[in-house]
Enzyme design. Structure first.
Site, PDB file in Angstrom:
ATOM      1  N   SER A 109       6.666   2.758 -10.469  1.00  0.00           N
ATOM      2  CA  SER A 109       6.314   3.762  -9.512  1.00  0.00           C
ATOM      3  C   SER A 109       5.534   5.721 -10.387  1.00  0.00           C
ATOM      4  O   SER A 109       6.579   5.647 -10.607  1.00  0.00           O
ATOM      5  CB  SER A 109       6.567   4.234  -8.628  1.00  0.00           C
ATOM      6  OG  SER A 109       5.907   5.631  -7.771  1.00  0.00           O
ATOM      7  N   TYR A 131      -0.712   6.000 -10.314  1.00  0.00           N
ATOM      8  CA  TYR A 131      -1.163   6.940  -8.530  1.00  0.00           C
ATOM      9  C   TYR A 131      -2.058   8.363  -9.564  1.00  0.00           C
ATOM     10  O   TYR A 131      -1.876   8.340 -10.199  1.00  0.00           O
ATOM     11  CB  TYR A 131      -0.305   7.947  -7.949  1.00  0.00           C
ATOM     12  CG  TYR A 131       0.194   6.500  -6.987  1.00  0.00           C
ATOM     13  CD1 TYR A 131      -1.082   6.173  -5.492  1.00  0.00           C
ATOM     14  CD2 TYR A 131       1.179   6.669  -6.452  1.00  0.00           C
ATOM     15  CE1 TYR A 131      -0.528   5.660  -5.126  1.00  0.00           C
ATOM     16  CE2 TYR A 131       1.694   6.139  -4.952  1.00  0.00           C
ATOM     17  CZ  TYR A 131       1.057   5.144  -4.177  1.00  0.00           C
ATOM     18  OH  TYR A 131       1.388   4.445  -3.343  1.00  0.00           O
ATOM     19  N   THR A 157      -2.720   1.078  -7.664  1.00  0.00           N
ATOM     20  CA  THR A 157      -2.611   0.624  -6.048  1.00  0.00           C
ATOM     21  C   THR A 157      -3.928   1.943  -5.619  1.00  0.00           C
ATOM     22  O   THR A 157      -4.099   3.052  -5.139  1.00  0.00           O
ATOM     23  CB  THR A 157      -1.263   1.709  -5.761  1.00  0.00           C
ATOM     24  OG1 THR A 157      -0.235   1.236  -6.485  1.00  0.00           O
ATOM     25  CG2 THR A 157      -0.877   1.415  -4.552  1.00  0.00           C
ATOM     26  N   LYS A 268      -3.629  -3.746  -7.024  1.00  0.00           N
ATOM     27  CA  LYS A 268      -2.655  -3.450  -6.150  1.00  0.00           C
ATOM     28  C   LYS A 268      -2.663  -3.198  -4.220  1.00  0.00           C
ATOM     29  O   LYS A 268      -3.897  -2.119  -5.085  1.00  0.00           O
ATOM     30  CB  LYS A 268      -1.249  -3.031  -6.682  1.00  0.00           C
ATOM     31  CG  LYS A 268       0.116  -3.160  -5.554  1.00  0.00           C
ATOM     32  CD  LYS A 268       1.254  -2.189  -5.641  1.00  0.00           C
ATOM     33  CE  LYS A 268       2.326  -2.947  -4.846  1.00  0.00           C
ATOM     34  NZ  LYS A 268       2.550  -2.187  -4.071  1.00  0.00           N
ATOM     35  N   HIS A 292       1.399  -2.548   1.215  1.00  0.00           N
ATOM     36  CA  HIS A 292       2.319  -2.109   0.969  1.00  0.00           C
ATOM     37  C   HIS A 292       3.308  -2.286   1.974  1.00  0.00           C
ATOM     38  O   HIS A 292       3.816  -1.186   2.193  1.00  0.00           O
ATOM     39  CB  HIS A 292       1.166  -0.281   1.363  1.00  0.00           C
ATOM     40  CG  HIS A 292       2.242   0.637  -0.279  1.00  0.00           C
ATOM     41  ND1 HIS A 292       0.882   0.912  -1.264  1.00  0.00           N
ATOM     42  CD2 HIS A 292       3.090   1.707   0.532  1.00  0.00           C
ATOM     43  CE1 HIS A 292       1.022   2.150  -1.788  1.00  0.00           C
ATOM     44  NE2 HIS A 292       3.161   2.171  -1.161  1.00  0.00           N
TER      45      HIS A 292
HETATM   46  C1  LIG Z   1      10.385   3.379  -0.721  1.00  0.00           C
HETATM   47  C2  LIG Z   1       9.262   2.524  -0.822  1.00  0.00           C
HETATM   48  C3  LIG Z   1       8.155   3.047  -1.707  1.00  0.00           C
HETATM   49  C4  LIG Z   1       7.388   2.605  -1.846  1.00  0.00           C
HETATM   50  N1  LIG Z   1       6.646   3.254  -3.233  1.00  0.00           N
HETATM   51  C5  LIG Z   1       5.748   3.080  -3.855  1.00  0.00           C
HETATM   52  C6  LIG Z   1       4.763   3.369  -4.452  1.00  0.00           C
HETATM   53  O1  LIG Z   1       4.859   4.512  -5.062  1.00  0.00           O
HETATM   54  N2  LIG Z   1       3.815   2.927  -5.041  1.00  0.00           N
HETATM   55  C7  LIG Z   1       2.968   1.523  -4.536  1.00  0.00           C
HETATM   56  O2  LIG Z   1       2.016   1.072  -5.018  1.00  0.00           O
HETATM   57  N3  LIG Z   1       3.884   1.072  -3.624  1.00  0.00           N
HETATM   58  C8  LIG Z   1       4.858   1.524  -3.577  1.00  0.00           C
HETATM   59  N4  LIG Z   1       5.635   0.725  -2.617  1.00  0.00           N
HETATM   60  C9  LIG Z   1       5.241  -0.724  -1.898  1.00  0.00           C
HETATM   61  C10 LIG Z   1       5.998  -1.778  -2.623  1.00  0.00           C
HETATM   62  O3  LIG Z   1       5.671  -1.573  -3.818  1.00  0.00           O
HETATM   63  C11 LIG Z   1       5.589  -3.318  -2.184  1.00  0.00           C
HETATM   64  O4  LIG Z   1       4.424  -3.517  -2.409  1.00  0.00           O
HETATM   65  C12 LIG Z   1       6.084  -3.569  -0.850  1.00  0.00           C
HETATM   66  O5  LIG Z   1       7.380  -2.437  -0.564  1.00  0.00           O
HETATM   67  C13 LIG Z   1       6.580  -4.822  -0.694  1.00  0.00           C
HETATM   68  O6  LIG Z   1       6.972  -4.884   0.404  1.00  0.00           O
HETATM   69  P1  LIG Z   1       8.431  -5.299   1.089  1.00  0.00           P
HETATM   70  O7  LIG Z   1       9.362  -4.136   0.779  1.00  0.00           O
HETATM   71  O8  LIG Z   1       7.946  -6.249   1.836  1.00  0.00           O
HETATM   72  O9  LIG Z   1       9.388  -6.375  -0.440  1.00  0.00           O
HETATM   73  C14 LIG Z   1       6.963   1.385  -1.863  1.00  0.00           C
HETATM   74  C15 LIG Z   1       7.817   0.137  -0.897  1.00  0.00           C
HETATM   75  C16 LIG Z   1       9.322   0.904  -0.514  1.00  0.00           C
HETATM   76  C17 LIG Z   1       9.734   0.592   0.788  1.00  0.00           C
END
Ligand SMILES: Cc1cc2nc3c(=O)[nH]c(=O)nc-3n(C[C@H](O)[C@H](O)[C@H](O)COP(=O)(O)O)c2cc1C
Length: 395
Positions: A109, A131, A157, A268, A292
């Site tokens: 990320s 981002y 994203t 995404k 997300h």
């Molecule tokens: C703690 C955390 C931080 C995240 N940070 C980002 C991020 O910086 N960029 C992004 O595109 N998605 C981010 N996500 C979303 C994840 O990439 C992903 O889409 C999501 O966690 C999938 O669902 P799951 O946690 O049920 O597997 C984040 C998710 C979590 C749990």
């Protein structure tokens, strides 16, 4: 004596809850508002029943496949996660090494909490998730750095034009936007002290939550200063100051990125056939069906429910990946049966990282692999290539 191995994602979640200060656990585990979409993501997989075939002669099922031309040993990628270094000092580099060791792709990320160059030597197949709250100049500079550091694909994203209303973070006093600094540390002090091992590890790693507040730079076009702008490189500012940010993109921005980025481009955050078509028209090689992890718009549809319409719309022209709510190897199989090329997991490996660093991520990938292999045998399905919609039905 080392800690007992992690048997499954639920185990890792329990362990994460025990080791992390409440504020950090809630940051990972939580979602937007009433967390309806968080729950729905998992529920939508549960509502898919398998249609097994009995008495099939088969050997060990092979879980290897390719994702955008890259060979992976199992169809499970590590999703991008902001502020991942708060979970364990192994952080993004540890997750990257785990993915590499287990033969899959990891996605860094923009706001992981570490610069993209610093973790590039974790090696293996790595993608970079973009981002760019500072607009196209910001995006161009980051894309150039990601290319120079060897990231093999760019993941843009599109579901974060504003930050989701994560009320656990709000209640914990760190949002919006998510912010950990000297001021919040005062209220969080007792939680941190309740997890002394975590605090000690973090202090050794130099991520003191009791550090100085960061001096803010001015915002875009000389506007009001924003923490988002100040921390855009990594999510981490001066010692102990971390923040998350909104990053609006349009389809024109994606098309513009396509003209500059020569490697695979992944969008995404797609949740409908229409948006999937727009992403592919703008030049995406793959889309990730994602809400997300229920952290943005509460009430957004479960990804397993909209996956089939996205596959129908663009599956012939682009690879379709999916994330959100994958907690078992069986969920991965269901996603592939509905037409996904592979899945990404977020919280599952973040719980593992919190519980045991790099080894915890490896154990999560191993658990998902073992569950997949067993389920493929129980299903009577010899290979990933044989998976299609005939193996599942909606209850
Ligand atoms: C703690 C955390 C931080 C995240 N940070 C980002 C991020 O910086 N960029 C992004 O595109 N998605 C981010 N996500 C979303 C994840 O990439 C992903 O889409 C999501 O966690 C999938 O669902 P799951 O946690 O049920 O597997 C984040 C998710 C979590 C749990």
């Amino acid at each position: 004596m080392g800690a007992a191995p992690i048997h499954n994602v639920a185990d890792a979640r329990k362990r994460a809850r025990k080791v992390l200060p409440r504020v950090v656990y809630d940051y990972v585990d939580g979602g937007a508002e009433d967390e309806v979409t968080v729950a729905e993501n998992e529920q939508a997989f549960r509502e898919l029943a398998f249609r097994p075939r009995m008495a099939v002669a088969m050997g060990e099922p092979d879980l290897a496949t390719t994702v955008l031309g890259t060979s992976v040993s199992l169809p499970v990628l590590l999703a991008p996660a902001g502020l991942i270094r708060l979970l364990h000092p192994d952080g993004a580099a540890g997750a990257g090494r785990a993915a590499n060791g287990r033969g899959t792709i990891w996605v860094l990320s923009t706001v992981a909490g570490v610069s993209l160059e610093a973790v590039a030597d974790a090696g293996g197949h790595r993608w970079f998730q973009l981002y760019a709250p500072g607009g196209r100049d910001d995006a161009a500079a980051t894309m150039d750095r990601a290319e120079a550091a060897g990231y093999e694909a760019l993941v843009v994203t599109v579901d974060t034009p504003a930050l989701g209303n994560r009320e656990r973070d709000v209640r914990n006093g760190i949002a919006p936007p998510l912010r950990l600094d000297a001021r919040t540390a005062v209220t969080l002090g007792p939680q941190v002290l309740a997890r002394p091992r975590w605090a000690l590890r973090m202090m050794r790693d130099g991520v003191s939550m009791l550090g100085r507040p960061k001096t803010r730079r001015s915002g875009p076009a000389g506007g009001a200063p924003t923490p988002a702008h100040a921390d855009r490189d990594s999510g981490f500012g001066a010692a102990g100051t971390v923040s998350m940010l909104a990053s609006p993109f349009t389809w024109e921005d994606i098309a513009w990125m396509r003209t500059r980025w020569t490697r695979p481009l992944v969008v995404k955050g797609v949740l409908s056939a229409g948006d999937a078509r727009l992403a592919v028209d703008a030049g995406a090689d793959a889309v990730i069906v994602s809400n997300h992890g229920g952290r943005q718009l509460d009430g957004a549809p479960a990804t397993a429910r909209v996956l089939p319409e996205v596959v129908d719309a663009v599956g012939a022209h682009a690879e379709v990946l999916v994330d959100g709510g994958v907690r078992r190897g069986g969920d991965v199989i269901k996603a592939l049966a509905l037409g996904a090329r592979a899945v990404l997991v977020g919280r599952p490996y973040l719980y593992g990282l919190a519980a045991a660093g790099q080894r915890g991520v490896e154990e999560i990938l191993d658990a998902l692999r073992a569950e997949m292999v067993r389920d493929m045998r129980l299903l009577g399905c010899p290979s990933l290539a044989a998976l299609d919609a005939s193996w599942v039905e909606r209850r």
